[in-house]
Every structure is written in C-alpha cells, then in structure tokens.
Scaffold this motif. Structure first.
Motif, mmCIF file in Angstrom:
data_model
loop_
_atom_site.group_PDB
_atom_site.id
_atom_site.type_symbol
_atom_site.label_atom_id
_atom_site.label_comp_id
_atom_site.label_asym_id
_atom_site.label_seq_id
_atom_site.Cartn_x
_atom_site.Cartn_y
_atom_site.Cartn_z
ATOM 1 N N MET A 78 1.100 -1.285 -0.250
ATOM 2 C CA MET A 78 0.268 -0.072 -0.022
ATOM 3 C C MET A 78 0.824 1.020 0.128
ATOM 4 S SD MET A 78 -2.992 -1.085 0.005
ATOM 5 C CE MET A 78 -3.980 -2.636 0.316
ATOM 6 N N GLN A 79 2.218 0.959 0.699
ATOM 7 C CA GLN A 79 2.960 2.637 0.965
ATOM 8 C C GLN A 79 3.182 2.661 -0.501
ATOM 9 O OE1 GLN A 79 6.234 2.005 3.761
ATOM 10 N NE2 GLN A 79 7.552 3.689 2.680
ATOM 11 N N PHE A 80 4.502 1.667 -1.448
ATOM 12 C CA PHE A 80 4.337 2.208 -2.515
ATOM 13 C C PHE A 80 3.466 2.764 -3.429
ATOM 14 C CE2 PHE A 80 4.349 1.110 -6.987
ATOM 15 C CZ PHE A 80 6.076 1.251 -7.861
ATOM 16 N N ARG A 81 1.701 1.989 -3.442
ATOM 17 C CA ARG A 81 0.770 3.234 -4.486
ATOM 18 C C ARG A 81 0.822 4.518 -3.673
ATOM 19 N NH1 ARG A 81 -5.327 0.897 -4.393
ATOM 20 N NH2 ARG A 81 -4.990 0.860 -2.329
ATOM 21 N N THR A 82 0.689 4.354 -2.007
ATOM 22 C CA THR A 82 0.198 5.677 -1.509
ATOM 23 C C THR A 82 1.357 6.806 -1.764
ATOM 24 O OG1 THR A 82 -1.063 5.092 0.083
ATOM 25 C CG2 THR A 82 -0.200 7.177 0.686
ATOM 26 N N GLU A 83 2.604 6.803 -2.003
ATOM 27 C CA GLU A 83 3.922 7.270 -2.378
ATOM 28 C C GLU A 83 3.338 8.114 -2.979
ATOM 29 O OE1 GLU A 83 7.351 5.413 0.081
ATOM 30 O OE2 GLU A 83 7.008 4.831 -1.859
ATOM 31 N N ARG A 84 2.952 7.013 -4.213
ATOM 32 C CA ARG A 84 2.587 7.961 -6.027
ATOM 33 C C ARG A 84 1.676 8.705 -6.109
ATOM 34 N NH1 ARG A 84 6.344 4.379 -4.722
ATOM 35 N NH2 ARG A 84 8.498 4.465 -5.130
ATOM 36 N N ASP A 85 0.295 7.804 -5.086
ATOM 37 C CA ASP A 85 -0.640 9.193 -5.530
ATOM 38 C C ASP A 85 -1.543 8.647 -6.444
ATOM 39 O OD1 ASP A 85 -2.918 10.451 -4.948
ATOM 40 O OD2 ASP A 85 -2.198 12.033 -6.369
ATOM 41 N N TRP A 86 -1.280 7.001 -6.631
ATOM 42 C CA TRP A 86 -1.808 6.423 -7.112
ATOM 43 C C TRP A 86 -3.333 5.500 -6.843
ATOM 44 C CZ3 TRP A 86 2.887 2.378 -9.718
ATOM 45 C CH2 TRP A 86 3.756 3.829 -10.437
ATOM 46 N N GLN A 87 -3.661 5.721 -6.468
ATOM 47 C CA GLN A 87 -4.819 5.062 -5.433
ATOM 48 C C GLN A 87 -5.850 6.129 -6.329
ATOM 49 O OE1 GLN A 87 -2.298 6.772 -3.444
ATOM 50 N NE2 GLN A 87 -3.750 7.809 -2.055
ATOM 51 N N GLN A 88 -5.625 7.144 -6.555
ATOM 52 C CA GLN A 88 -6.926 7.999 -7.704
ATOM 53 C C GLN A 88 -7.249 7.050 -8.744
ATOM 54 O OE1 GLN A 88 -5.651 11.801 -8.668
ATOM 55 N NE2 GLN A 88 -3.502 11.165 -8.411
ATOM 56 N N PHE A 89 -6.325 6.396 -9.298
ATOM 57 C CA PHE A 89 -6.252 5.293 -10.546
ATOM 58 C C PHE A 89 -6.900 4.084 -10.526
ATOM 59 C CE2 PHE A 89 -2.478 8.015 -11.428
ATOM 60 C CZ PHE A 89 -3.403 9.052 -11.725
ATOM 61 N N HIS A 90 -7.176 3.688 -9.221
ATOM 62 C CA HIS A 90 -7.464 2.448 -9.010
ATOM 63 C C HIS A 90 -8.490 2.208 -8.502
ATOM 64 C CE1 HIS A 90 -2.949 1.407 -8.168
ATOM 65 N NE2 HIS A 90 -3.263 1.632 -9.903
ATOM 66 N N SER A 91 -9.510 2.189 -9.429
ATOM 67 C CA SER A 91 -11.094 1.840 -9.009
ATOM 68 C C SER A 91 -11.673 0.530 -9.210
ATOM 69 C CB SER A 91 -12.334 2.468 -10.088
ATOM 70 O OG SER A 91 -12.007 1.963 -11.167
ATOM 71 N N PRO A 92 -12.055 -0.222 -8.135
ATOM 72 C CA PRO A 92 -12.495 -1.473 -8.179
ATOM 73 C C PRO A 92 -12.284 -1.771 -9.613
ATOM 74 C CG PRO A 92 -14.025 0.199 -6.773
ATOM 75 C CD PRO A 92 -13.557 1.114 -7.556
ATOM 76 N N ARG A 93 -13.586 -1.048 -10.434
ATOM 77 C CA ARG A 93 -13.452 -1.767 -12.042
ATOM 78 C C ARG A 93 -11.989 -2.054 -12.505
ATOM 79 N NH1 ARG A 93 -12.608 0.959 -16.972
ATOM 80 N NH2 ARG A 93 -13.707 -0.328 -18.166
ATOM 81 N N ASN A 94 -10.741 -1.247 -12.322
ATOM 82 C CA ASN A 94 -9.697 -0.450 -12.785
ATOM 83 C C ASN A 94 -9.253 -1.938 -12.098
ATOM 84 O OD1 ASN A 94 -10.355 1.534 -14.109
ATOM 85 N ND2 ASN A 94 -9.404 3.202 -13.272
ATOM 86 N N LEU A 95 -9.043 -2.321 -10.521
ATOM 87 C CA LEU A 95 -8.324 -3.054 -10.419
ATOM 88 C C LEU A 95 -8.854 -4.245 -10.996
ATOM 89 C CD1 LEU A 95 -8.108 -1.629 -7.110
ATOM 90 C CD2 LEU A 95 -6.123 -1.865 -8.786
ATOM 91 N N ALA A 96 -10.067 -4.712 -11.137
ATOM 92 C CA ALA A 96 -10.521 -5.948 -11.133
ATOM 93 C C ALA A 96 -10.093 -6.264 -12.594
ATOM 94 C CB ALA A 96 -11.797 -6.469 -11.849
ATOM 95 N N ILE A 97 -10.094 -5.389 -13.828
ATOM 96 C CA ILE A 97 -9.789 -5.532 -15.224
ATOM 97 C C ILE A 97 -7.829 -5.629 -14.670
ATOM 98 C CG2 ILE A 97 -9.083 -4.223 -17.125
ATOM 99 C CD1 ILE A 97 -11.269 -2.600 -16.665
ATOM 100 N N SER A 98 -6.639 -4.548 -14.220
ATOM 101 C CA SER A 98 -5.899 -5.294 -13.935
ATOM 102 C C SER A 98 -5.171 -6.965 -13.543
ATOM 103 C CB SER A 98 -4.941 -4.392 -12.960
ATOM 104 O OG SER A 98 -5.419 -2.954 -14.064
ATOM 105 N N LEU A 99 -6.278 -7.129 -12.574
ATOM 106 C CA LEU A 99 -5.832 -8.432 -12.222
ATOM 107 C C LEU A 99 -5.964 -9.049 -12.857
ATOM 108 C CD1 LEU A 99 -5.736 -10.228 -9.767
ATOM 109 C CD2 LEU A 99 -7.693 -10.163 -9.088
ATOM 110 N N SER A 100 -6.762 -9.443 -13.894
ATOM 111 C CA SER A 100 -7.586 -10.599 -14.809
ATOM 112 C C SER A 100 -6.273 -10.009 -16.319
ATOM 113 C CB SER A 100 -8.712 -9.409 -15.710
ATOM 114 O OG SER A 100 -8.973 -10.952 -16.369
ATOM 115 N N LEU A 101 -6.238 -9.218 -16.474
ATOM 116 C CA LEU A 101 -4.518 -9.303 -17.181
ATOM 117 C C LEU A 101 -3.297 -9.458 -16.493
ATOM 118 C CD1 LEU A 101 -5.394 -5.640 -18.485
ATOM 119 C CD2 LEU A 101 -5.732 -8.101 -19.503
ATOM 120 N N GLU A 102 -3.134 -9.778 -15.548
ATOM 121 C CA GLU A 102 -1.462 -9.388 -14.348
ATOM 122 C C GLU A 102 -2.129 -11.424 -14.302
ATOM 123 O OE1 GLU A 102 0.847 -8.663 -14.847
ATOM 124 O OE2 GLU A 102 0.473 -6.588 -14.893
#
Length: 108
Positions: free
Chosen positions: A1-25
């Motif tokens: 979580m710290q990695f994401r927070t330090e970069r202020d990336w949580q703003q791009f991480h909607s549940p939809r976007n995270l689910a898509i990224s999870l599936s792609l990975e």
C-alpha cells in the motif's frame, strides 16, 4: 500500500480498474504456459518471469481487497469452509469432478 500511496496512484485504482488489471496480470501468468505444460528445466527457465507475474496478481488483489474492505485472509478461510462442504474427502479425493457431479455418489 505504501508504494501506491507514495505515488498517489490510488486515484487511478477504481474497483473496476483493479479488477481489469488483476485479470490481465493473471492472463500473463497463463501466457507463460500457453504452448506447453512446463515442468522441470522448462519451468525453471520461466521462474523469474513467473514470480514477477504472480507478484503483480497478488498486488492488484491486495489493492482491490483493501479498497473494498475485504479481509483477504478471512475470505480465503471462509471459502475453504465452503469448499470442504462441497468437496468432502470421501467423495472427491483423487477426483477432478466438479461438486455438482459428486452429489449423490456417496449414497447407496
């Protein structure tokens, strides 16, 4: 979580976007096995890349669970309780059948 927070990336991480990224990975994990069932030396050859892709899957899953308030460890424990009911050892040991195919097999 710290990695994401330090970069202020949580703003791009909607549940939809995270689910898509999870599936792609997860697809990238699968891609490593696309043309053959890797074992032994063949598996050793892709292990560094496989570890990276598995880490990506775990990272996105962790973010998704955190953002949705899901206790991942508790969810896994609860799912295993459900699975134990669906797949009793006496009916499922050594079998690849789905639980719907196992129903009624233990009855005489």
């Amino acid at each position: 979580m710290q990695f994401r927070t330090e970069r202020d990336w949580q703003q791009f991480h909607s549940p939809r976007n995270l689910a898509i990224s999870l599936s792609l990975e997860a697809g990238e994990v699968l891609e490593l096995f696309q043309w053959e069932d890797r074992r032994g030396e063949a598996l050793d050859k892709i292990m560094p890349q496989l570890r990276d892709e598995v880490a990506d899957v775990a990272t996105y899953l962790t973010y998704l669970c955190a953002d949705l308030g899901i206790d991942l460890e508790a969810a896994v424990r609860e799912k295993m309780v459900q699975n134990r009911r669906k797949y009793p050892v006496e009916l499922s040991k050594g079998s690849a059948k789905k639980y719907t195919e196992l129903q009624g097999e233990g009855e005489a």
